[in-house]
Motif scaffolding. Structure first.
Motif, PDB file in Angstrom:
ATOM      1  N   LEU A   1      54.115  34.184  40.314  1.00  0.00           N
ATOM      2  CA  LEU A   1      55.011  35.140  39.816  1.00  0.00           C
ATOM      3  C   LEU A   1      54.844  36.363  40.597  1.00  0.00           C
ATOM      4  CD1 LEU A   1      57.336  36.073  37.673  1.00  0.00           C
ATOM      5  CD2 LEU A   1      55.485  36.481  36.202  1.00  0.00           C
ATOM      6  N   LEU A   2      53.592  36.801  40.845  1.00  0.00           N
ATOM      7  CA  LEU A   2      53.257  37.949  41.718  1.00  0.00           C
ATOM      8  C   LEU A   2      53.948  37.989  43.054  1.00  0.00           C
ATOM      9  CD1 LEU A   2      49.806  38.776  40.296  1.00  0.00           C
ATOM     10  CD2 LEU A   2      51.739  40.173  39.997  1.00  0.00           C
ATOM     11  N   LEU A   3      53.791  36.654  43.752  1.00  0.00           N
ATOM     12  CA  LEU A   3      54.141  36.656  44.950  1.00  0.00           C
ATOM     13  C   LEU A   3      55.654  36.637  45.331  1.00  0.00           C
ATOM     14  CD1 LEU A   3      51.697  33.798  46.346  1.00  0.00           C
ATOM     15  CD2 LEU A   3      51.664  35.873  47.015  1.00  0.00           C
ATOM     16  N   GLN A   4      56.294  36.629  44.045  1.00  0.00           N
ATOM     17  CA  GLN A   4      57.708  37.044  44.132  1.00  0.00           C
ATOM     18  C   GLN A   4      58.043  38.359  44.381  1.00  0.00           C
ATOM     19  OE1 GLN A   4      58.577  33.625  40.816  1.00  0.00           O
ATOM     20  NE2 GLN A   4      60.521  34.406  41.636  1.00  0.00           N
TER      21      GLN A   4
ATOM     22  N   ALA B   1      45.386  43.291  36.645  1.00  0.00           N
ATOM     23  CA  ALA B   1      43.943  42.869  36.287  1.00  0.00           C
ATOM     24  C   ALA B   1      43.555  42.522  35.210  1.00  0.00           C
ATOM     25  CB  ALA B   1      42.842  44.085  36.739  1.00  0.00           C
ATOM     26  N   ALA B   2      44.438  43.095  33.941  1.00  0.00           N
ATOM     27  CA  ALA B   2      44.353  42.414  32.539  1.00  0.00           C
ATOM     28  C   ALA B   2      44.865  41.043  32.635  1.00  0.00           C
ATOM     29  CB  ALA B   2      45.037  43.552  31.846  1.00  0.00           C
ATOM     30  N   ALA B   3      45.728  40.796  33.344  1.00  0.00           N
ATOM     31  CA  ALA B   3      46.591  39.522  33.237  1.00  0.00           C
ATOM     32  C   ALA B   3      45.501  38.409  34.080  1.00  0.00           C
ATOM     33  CB  ALA B   3      47.817  39.459  34.110  1.00  0.00           C
ATOM     34  N   TYR B   4      44.867  38.846  34.917  1.00  0.00           N
ATOM     35  CA  TYR B   4      44.003  37.812  35.745  1.00  0.00           C
ATOM     36  C   TYR B   4      42.625  37.741  34.649  1.00  0.00           C
ATOM     37  CZ  TYR B   4      46.161  36.942  40.073  1.00  0.00           C
ATOM     38  OH  TYR B   4      46.961  36.552  40.915  1.00  0.00           O
ATOM     39  N   SER B   5      42.450  38.720  34.022  1.00  0.00           N
ATOM     40  CA  SER B   5      41.189  38.769  33.156  1.00  0.00           C
ATOM     41  C   SER B   5      41.492  37.605  31.742  1.00  0.00           C
ATOM     42  CB  SER B   5      40.973  40.117  32.810  1.00  0.00           C
ATOM     43  OG  SER B   5      40.034  39.848  31.640  1.00  0.00           O
ATOM     44  N   LYS B   6      42.856  38.023  31.333  1.00  0.00           N
ATOM     45  CA  LYS B   6      43.215  37.249  30.207  1.00  0.00           C
ATOM     46  C   LYS B   6      43.588  35.792  29.914  1.00  0.00           C
ATOM     47  CE  LYS B   6      43.625  39.306  26.232  1.00  0.00           C
ATOM     48  NZ  LYS B   6      43.950  40.109  25.334  1.00  0.00           N
ATOM     49  N   LEU B   7      44.189  35.522  31.381  1.00  0.00           N
ATOM     50  CA  LEU B   7      44.883  34.008  31.648  1.00  0.00           C
ATOM     51  C   LEU B   7      43.835  33.294  31.961  1.00  0.00           C
ATOM     52  CD1 LEU B   7      48.277  35.331  33.022  1.00  0.00           C
ATOM     53  CD2 LEU B   7      47.956  34.789  30.326  1.00  0.00           C
ATOM     54  N   ASP B   8      44.133  32.032  31.503  1.00  0.00           N
ATOM     55  CA  ASP B   8      43.100  30.803  32.045  1.00  0.00           C
ATOM     56  C   ASP B   8      43.533  30.192  33.380  1.00  0.00           C
ATOM     57  OD1 ASP B   8      45.007  29.126  31.274  1.00  0.00           O
ATOM     58  OD2 ASP B   8      44.257  28.871  29.437  1.00  0.00           O
ATOM     59  N   SER B   9      42.763  29.310  34.048  1.00  0.00           N
ATOM     60  CA  SER B   9      43.186  28.854  35.352  1.00  0.00           C
ATOM     61  C   SER B   9      44.553  28.571  35.744  1.00  0.00           C
ATOM     62  CB  SER B   9      41.926  27.557  35.695  1.00  0.00           C
ATOM     63  OG  SER B   9      40.757  28.449  35.686  1.00  0.00           O
ATOM     64  N   PRO B  10      44.972  27.456  34.663  1.00  0.00           N
ATOM     65  CA  PRO B  10      46.496  27.044  34.889  1.00  0.00           C
ATOM     66  C   PRO B  10      47.216  28.127  35.012  1.00  0.00           C
ATOM     67  CG  PRO B  10      45.318  25.697  33.423  1.00  0.00           C
ATOM     68  CD  PRO B  10      44.771  26.600  33.855  1.00  0.00           C
ATOM     69  N   GLU B  11      47.174  28.969  33.821  1.00  0.00           N
ATOM     70  CA  GLU B  11      47.972  30.062  33.763  1.00  0.00           C
ATOM     71  C   GLU B  11      48.134  31.068  35.047  1.00  0.00           C
ATOM     72  OE1 GLU B  11      46.729  31.384  30.099  1.00  0.00           O
ATOM     73  OE2 GLU B  11      48.551  30.419  28.991  1.00  0.00           O
ATOM     74  N   LYS B  12      46.845  31.356  35.341  1.00  0.00           N
ATOM     75  CA  LYS B  12      46.411  32.128  36.648  1.00  0.00           C
ATOM     76  C   LYS B  12      47.333  31.821  38.044  1.00  0.00           C
ATOM     77  CE  LYS B  12      41.970  34.081  35.322  1.00  0.00           C
ATOM     78  NZ  LYS B  12      40.565  34.075  35.868  1.00  0.00           N
ATOM     79  N   ASP B  13      47.360  30.280  38.236  1.00  0.00           N
ATOM     80  CA  ASP B  13      48.311  29.867  39.282  1.00  0.00           C
ATOM     81  C   ASP B  13      49.644  30.425  39.127  1.00  0.00           C
ATOM     82  OD1 ASP B  13      46.263  28.393  40.296  1.00  0.00           O
ATOM     83  OD2 ASP B  13      46.540  26.565  39.407  1.00  0.00           O
ATOM     84  N   ALA B  14      50.259  30.196  37.861  1.00  0.00           N
ATOM     85  CA  ALA B  14      51.446  30.667  37.610  1.00  0.00           C
ATOM     86  C   ALA B  14      51.670  32.301  37.984  1.00  0.00           C
ATOM     87  CB  ALA B  14      52.177  30.273  36.202  1.00  0.00           C
TER      88      ALA B  14
ATOM     89  N   LYS C   1      51.748  47.239  49.115  1.00  0.00           N
ATOM     90  CA  LYS C   1      51.377  45.862  49.181  1.00  0.00           C
ATOM     91  C   LYS C   1      50.113  45.982  48.049  1.00  0.00           C
ATOM     92  CE  LYS C   1      53.664  44.203  53.030  1.00  0.00           C
ATOM     93  NZ  LYS C   1      54.344  42.683  52.840  1.00  0.00           N
ATOM     94  N   LEU C   2      50.464  44.703  47.484  1.00  0.00           N
ATOM     95  CA  LEU C   2      49.118  44.519  46.306  1.00  0.00           C
ATOM     96  C   LEU C   2      48.455  43.246  46.784  1.00  0.00           C
ATOM     97  CD1 LEU C   2      47.948  44.808  43.365  1.00  0.00           C
ATOM     98  CD2 LEU C   2      49.825  43.369  42.646  1.00  0.00           C
ATOM     99  N   SER C   3      47.050  43.680  46.885  1.00  0.00           N
ATOM    100  CA  SER C   3      46.073  42.786  47.339  1.00  0.00           C
ATOM    101  C   SER C   3      45.835  41.814  46.087  1.00  0.00           C
ATOM    102  CB  SER C   3      44.909  43.191  47.891  1.00  0.00           C
ATOM    103  OG  SER C   3      43.679  42.295  47.756  1.00  0.00           O
ATOM    104  N   LEU C   4      45.951  40.518  46.371  1.00  0.00           N
ATOM    105  CA  LEU C   4      45.644  39.693  45.111  1.00  0.00           C
ATOM    106  C   LEU C   4      44.289  39.447  45.169  1.00  0.00           C
ATOM    107  CD1 LEU C   4      48.718  37.269  44.909  1.00  0.00           C
ATOM    108  CD2 LEU C   4      48.561  39.353  44.026  1.00  0.00           C
ATOM    109  N   LYS C   5      43.489  39.570  46.135  1.00  0.00           N
ATOM    110  CA  LYS C   5      42.099  39.648  45.988  1.00  0.00           C
ATOM    111  C   LYS C   5      41.349  40.927  45.209  1.00  0.00           C
ATOM    112  CE  LYS C   5      38.110  38.528  49.033  1.00  0.00           C
ATOM    113  NZ  LYS C   5      37.434  38.426  50.393  1.00  0.00           N
ATOM    114  N   HIS C   6      41.803  41.943  45.742  1.00  0.00           N
ATOM    115  CA  HIS C   6      41.055  43.120  45.251  1.00  0.00           C
ATOM    116  C   HIS C   6      42.068  43.812  44.202  1.00  0.00           C
ATOM    117  CE1 HIS C   6      38.023  42.673  48.446  1.00  0.00           C
ATOM    118  NE2 HIS C   6      39.098  42.589  49.284  1.00  0.00           N
TER     119      HIS C   6
END
Length: 504
Positions: free
Chosen positions: A121-124, A104-117, A77-82
């Motif tokens: 994708l991670l929830l799949q 973590a690199a993905a969340y760090s480098k992508l902007d807000s609209p991309e973070k939603d996508a 299980k991957l915590s999307l918060k931590h």
């Protein structure tokens, strides 16, 4: 732009550290590392076709890791918060850190609209399959059990990604901890790099399909893979194995350990996304220069069947010796460094001479390939040929010097850097027709030995090794680093290799 790319296969090569064993641990010493055709593959695809309605509320993503060769399937299980992984199954720290740091690199480098996508994708879910070429592991026992000769042909008769046998004696009769004989090609670095590369591409952080034109994407893969590998190991190594897994064959000078040790400290306090953001912005000061063997030379690896060696314990012994006898150790390292530099210079000279007049170069190499080295000088009948022969002899002399000082260092430190059995094998190999180099790669010990042959001389070496109970591996130099296996026929081999295996 966020890329939604399903079912991606990325691969990263294993390595042979030809020069720079031990020295490469300290800046500014260089090592020559050759990447190989032995590759680790990582396949990433979603677990679910669509996001389950309740997934958003829970903010946990499912991660499934499959290793068919070890008959292993681990769920997390991957915590999307931590951005941490939780599992009750056997652990693979290299893959776990690769997953956490890549996300973590993905969340760090992508902007807000991309973070939603990205979150969607991670929830799949992440369905990750890892496979290593047979060359990373020892299959001597399987070959001998089948009554086959110790030849490359016997190795090639094994199916791709053959199951790895566990050493049950060392794991208490349980298959809980795989103790497998390896060939010393850097399986953990190649595996970590392949997983990081496939995830970063899948999550839209990098685009590996045009990687040759965009080194910034490779730099991102390198920084994340290097950090994940060091944290998983519990120490900051030289990093040459990860660097060659990312960029391919090269002359390498290590990065300053502080680049990653700051991450080690930060992990205890700061959120992972911030730590990885700092890693991506840090001043990475490693040096790499493109390198490849000169034309018409073949890299060979031979497995002597005496079992691998523990690199960390050997490195520890050398460091202890350095502290106890600084004067001798400094002198030995100076001579080793000179030998390494001389070998590098002669090989570069040969590459340049091949570019200047390939026909002359080819004639000399082909003639020398049928002769022992003491007769090479007789091949040169004109100045252009003499320069080539001089460089060939110079390279061979440098290899003898390197081996001499590596042996002395091993004796002083009380460890078998070049054990007597390896010395006998390497001496007999160096005396063969058309052999320019032979040695113990990296930290030495009882891992596979390497040789470099001229022209068609490799066949004779393979035959001679077989007669000495040495199994010539199917490993050759391949200067490529990380690859996206998009339309590559090997991708089909990987996929068929997965589908043909059953997980117990």
């Amino acid at each position: 732009m966020f890329l939604l790319l399903e079912n991606r296969v990325a691969s990263a090569p294993g390595k042979v550290l030809m020069t720079g064993g031990y020295l490469v641990l300290e800046r500014p010493n260089a090592g020559i590392v050759l990447s190989t055709n032995a590759r680790f593959y990582s396949i990433v695809k979603p677990i679910y076709d669509e996001v389950k309605p309740d997934s958003w509320a829970w903010a946990w993503a499912d991660v499934k890791l499959t290793s068919p060769q070890m008959s292993r399937e681990t769920t997390y299980k991957l915590s999307l918060k931590h951005l941490t992984l939780q599992s009750v199954s056997p652990r693979n720290p290299f893959v776990e850190y690769a997953v956490q740091y890549a996300v973590a690199a993905a969340y760090s480098k992508l902007d807000s609209p991309e973070k939603d996508a990205l979150t969607k994708l991670l929830l799949q879910g992440l369905d990750i399959t890892i496979l290593g070429c047979n060359e990373f592991y020892s299959y001597r026992n399987q070959i001998e059990a089948r009554g086959l000769p110790l030849t490359p042909e016997s190795l090639s008769s094994l199916p791709p990604f053959t199951s790895i046998a566990f050493n049950k004696e060392e794991s208490g009769g349980q298959d809980s901890k795989p103790e497998v004989a390896k060939t010393g090609l850097g399986s953990s670095a190649a595996m970590t790099t392949a997983v990081v590369a496939s995830l970063l591409h899948y999550l839209g952080v990098v685009n590996l399909s045009s990687v040759k034109d965009n080194s910034e994407d490779l730099d991102t893969v390198h920084m994340i893979a290097q950090t994940a590998h060091c944290i998983a190991q519990g120490k900051v190594g030289s990093g040459f194995d990860v660097s060659s897994a990312v960029y391919g064959s090269q002359r390498y000078v290590r990065f300053s350990p502080d680049v990653i040790s700051s991450a080690q400290n930060a992990l205890k306090a700061a959120p992972l996304e911030e730590v990885i953001n700092d890693i991506l912005k840090a001043k990475w000061d490693h040096e790499r220069t493109k390198f490849a063997l000169p034309p018409l030379m073949t890299l060979l690896l031979g497995e002597p069947g005496t079992g691998g060696s523990s690199t960390p314990s050997m490195v520890g012994a050398v460091k202890k010796w350095q502290k106890s006898d600084p004067q001798t150790s400094i002198e030995t390292w100076r001579k080793l460094s000179e030998g390494n530099a001389a070998l590098e210079m002669q090989l570069n000279t040969l590459s340049n001479l091949a570019r200047m007049s390939f026909d002359v170069y080819k004639d000399v190499i082909n003639n020398c390939s049928t002769l022992p080295s003491e007769k090479w000088l007789g091949v040169a009948t004109e100045p252009s040929q003499a320069d080539i022969v001089k460089a060939l002899v110079g390279a061979k002399d440098a290899m003898f010097e390197i081996r001499h000082h590596m042996r002395k260092m091993g004796e002083a430190a009380g460890i078998p850097i070049e054990p007597e059995s390896q010395t006998r094998l390497l001496d007999s190999t160096m005396n063969m027709e058309g052999v320019i180099l032979a040695g113990v790669p990296g930290a030495g010990g009882f891992d596979a030995v390497f040789a470099v042959t001229l022209g068609d001389a490799s066949d004779k070496v393979i035959k001679s090794w077989s007669g000495q109970n040495v199994l010539a591996l199917l490993v050759r130099e391949d200067p490529n680093g990380v690859l996206l296996e998009n339309n590559d026929p090997r991708a089909k081999e990987v996929t068929s290799g997965v589908s043909s295996m059953q997980i117990q």
